[in-house]
Motif scaffolding. Structure first.
Motif, PDB file in Angstrom:
ATOM      1  N   GLU A 108      31.183  13.292  38.767  1.00  0.00           N
ATOM      2  CA  GLU A 108      30.097  12.932  39.684  1.00  0.00           C
ATOM      3  C   GLU A 108      30.224  11.477  40.125  1.00  0.00           C
ATOM      4  N   ALA A 109      29.484  11.119  41.172  1.00  0.00           N
ATOM      5  CA  ALA A 109      29.533   9.773  41.720  1.00  0.00           C
ATOM      6  C   ALA A 109      28.120   9.246  41.932  1.00  0.00           C
ATOM      7  N   THR A 110      27.993   7.940  41.932  1.00  0.00           N
ATOM      8  CA  THR A 110      26.740   7.288  42.248  1.00  0.00           C
ATOM      9  C   THR A 110      27.031   6.134  43.198  1.00  0.00           C
ATOM     10  N   THR A 111      26.028   5.697  43.937  1.00  0.00           N
ATOM     11  CA  THR A 111      26.179   4.587  44.876  1.00  0.00           C
ATOM     12  C   THR A 111      25.390   3.393  44.365  1.00  0.00           C
ATOM     13  N   ILE A 112      26.041   2.236  44.312  1.00  0.00           N
ATOM     14  CA  ILE A 112      25.427   1.012  43.809  1.00  0.00           C
ATOM     15  C   ILE A 112      25.365  -0.007  44.944  1.00  0.00           C
ATOM     16  N   ALA A 113      24.213  -0.662  45.074  1.00  0.00           N
ATOM     17  CA  ALA A 113      24.057  -1.731  46.054  1.00  0.00           C
ATOM     18  C   ALA A 113      24.582  -3.042  45.459  1.00  0.00           C
ATOM     19  N   THR A 114      25.325  -3.805  46.257  1.00  0.00           N
ATOM     20  CA  THR A 114      25.863  -5.094  45.836  1.00  0.00           C
ATOM     21  C   THR A 114      25.786  -6.068  46.997  1.00  0.00           C
ATOM     22  N   ARG A 115      26.128  -7.311  46.743  1.00  0.00           N
ATOM     23  CA  ARG A 115      26.175  -8.288  47.830  1.00  0.00           C
ATOM     24  C   ARG A 115      27.334  -8.032  48.779  1.00  0.00           C
ATOM     25  N   ALA A 116      28.241  -7.142  48.371  1.00  0.00           N
ATOM     26  CA  ALA A 116      29.345  -6.740  49.243  1.00  0.00           C
ATOM     27  C   ALA A 116      29.036  -5.423  49.950  1.00  0.00           C
ATOM     28  N   GLY A 117      27.791  -4.962  49.855  1.00  0.00           N
ATOM     29  CA  GLY A 117      27.407  -3.691  50.454  1.00  0.00           C
ATOM     30  C   GLY A 117      27.355  -2.585  49.404  1.00  0.00           C
ATOM     31  N   THR A 118      27.077  -1.371  49.841  1.00  0.00           N
ATOM     32  CA  THR A 118      26.987  -0.243  48.917  1.00  0.00           C
ATOM     33  C   THR A 118      28.385   0.252  48.564  1.00  0.00           C
ATOM     34  N   LEU A 119      28.605   0.502  47.261  1.00  0.00           N
ATOM     35  CA  LEU A 119      29.893   0.952  46.759  1.00  0.00           C
ATOM     36  C   LEU A 119      29.715   2.232  45.959  1.00  0.00           C
ATOM     37  N   VAL A 120      30.629   3.167  46.136  1.00  0.00           N
ATOM     38  CA  VAL A 120      30.578   4.453  45.442  1.00  0.00           C
ATOM     39  C   VAL A 120      31.409   4.353  44.165  1.00  0.00           C
ATOM     40  N   VAL A 121      30.807   4.790  43.044  1.00  0.00           N
ATOM     41  CA  VAL A 121      31.471   4.751  41.742  1.00  0.00           C
ATOM     42  C   VAL A 121      31.583   6.176  41.208  1.00  0.00           C
ATOM     43  N   HIS A 122      32.805   6.604  40.901  1.00  0.00           N
ATOM     44  CA  HIS A 122      33.068   7.934  40.358  1.00  0.00           C
ATOM     45  C   HIS A 122      33.265   7.835  38.850  1.00  0.00           C
ATOM     46  N   LYS A 123      32.644   8.748  38.104  1.00  0.00           N
ATOM     47  CA  LYS A 123      32.866   8.782  36.658  1.00  0.00           C
ATOM     48  C   LYS A 123      34.086   9.633  36.353  1.00  0.00           C
TER      49      LYS A 123
END
Length: 306
Positions: A108-123
């Motif tokens: 599964e994946a989740t989206t994280i907000a950062t100062r570089a924009g939103t990034l998708v993280v896959h487990k």
């Protein structure tokens, strides 16, 4: 100083962090407290401090609220703000899982907000893979053609070396050395000297390309279905606001990107980056994007007494 607040100590290939929750954004650490906690002699010690806060509570991330519930507020050990941290975002997702703020299954994946924009993280089975977004070479076509656009003085070496600036989006400067002996000789306890000096500073990666290898491609059933070429590079890093660290995720991406540029159009799209704290995988994606994969380890929960 921090009351009864509990911190989690975590690391990604030796790049270590203190993480804490301020879910509603009402009680962030003061900068002086953050710096004191990150101090390796007088505090707990870390390369950086990460606050877990809902995106809706962060004014600077208001345009990311619809895409991501959680914002990664990352600060370097000296209290300065960083755009992103490739090792840090993996430990951040591991922290959200550890504290029950996120439930994520392998695949599964989740989206994280950062100062570089939103990034998708896959487990993944053995860690996390992060879609790091697009990279740029600030020196443009001249830098791509020459392979460098700055000169870098490194303690331990007799003369300055050419470096290539790569934004991932954190600012990086990558210098290729001739062999592992030269890599070992560099003294990164002394900050590298860049000419011209970037206005916002730069992380500096010294690398030794180790060539290419053929590896098996295995399907979901464990059957070998072919081979592919990967590049291998060994790296050390001096992070702005921190000093030498055992690893740097955005720096590993920059190292792989720069080495691929130097190798030319036939260079591999996937790289193993060997850092003092372990190994990371960097993959070039379509559209100039890059993916970073590696482990994230929870070490301890700590409640300071002060």
């Amino acid at each position: 100083m921090t009351g009864a607040r509990t911190f989690v100590k975590a690391h990604g290939t030796g790049n270590d962090f203190l993480l804490y929750s301020d879910v509603d954004g009402t009680d962030p650490l003061a900068t002086e407290d953050l710096v004191a906690l990150a101090d390796r002699h007088l505090g707990i010690g870390a390369d950086g401090v990460i606050r877990a806060v809902r995106t809706a509570a962060v004014d600077e991330a208001s345009d990311q609220v619809a895409a991501a519930e959680w914002f990664m507020d990352y600060r370097n050990a000296d209290g300065s703000v960083a755009e992103m941290c490739g090792n840090g975002i993996r430990t951040y997702v591991a922290y959200l899982e550890h504290t029950g703020l996120l439930d994520l299954q392998v695949g599964e994946a989740t989206t994280i907000a950062t100062r570089a924009g939103t990034l998708v993280v896959h487990k993944e089975d053995d860690g996390y893979a992060v879609e790091m977004g697009t990279w740029t070479v600030p020196g443009g076509e001249p830098a791509l053609a020459d392979g460098f656009d700055v000169t870098v003085g490194l303690a331990g070496l007799d003369e300055p070396r050419p470096g290539l600036r790569v934004a991932t989006p954190n600012p990086h400067t990558v210098i290729a050395l001739s062999d592992l002996e030269e890599l070992e000789a560099v003294d990164l306890s002394v900050a590298p000297r860049l000419e011209p000096e970037p206005a916002d500073g730069s992380n500096v990666e010294v690398v030794v390309p180790l060539g290419e290898r053929e590896v098996d491609v295995v399907d979901d059933d464990g059957t070998v279905v072919g081979t592919e070429r990967i590049g291998v590079v060994r790296m050390r890093v001096h992070e702005r606001g921190v000093g030498e660290t055992l690893s740097c995720g955005t720096g590993a991406c920059a190292a792989a990107i720069a080495t691929r540029i130097w190798f030319g159009d036939d260079a591999p799209d996937e790289w193993v980056v060997l850092v003092p704290g372990g190994r990371l995988r960097v993959r070039m994606l379509e559209g100039g994007a890059v993916e970073l994969a590696g482990p994230a380890e929870i070490v301890a929960e700590v409640t300071p007494l002060g």
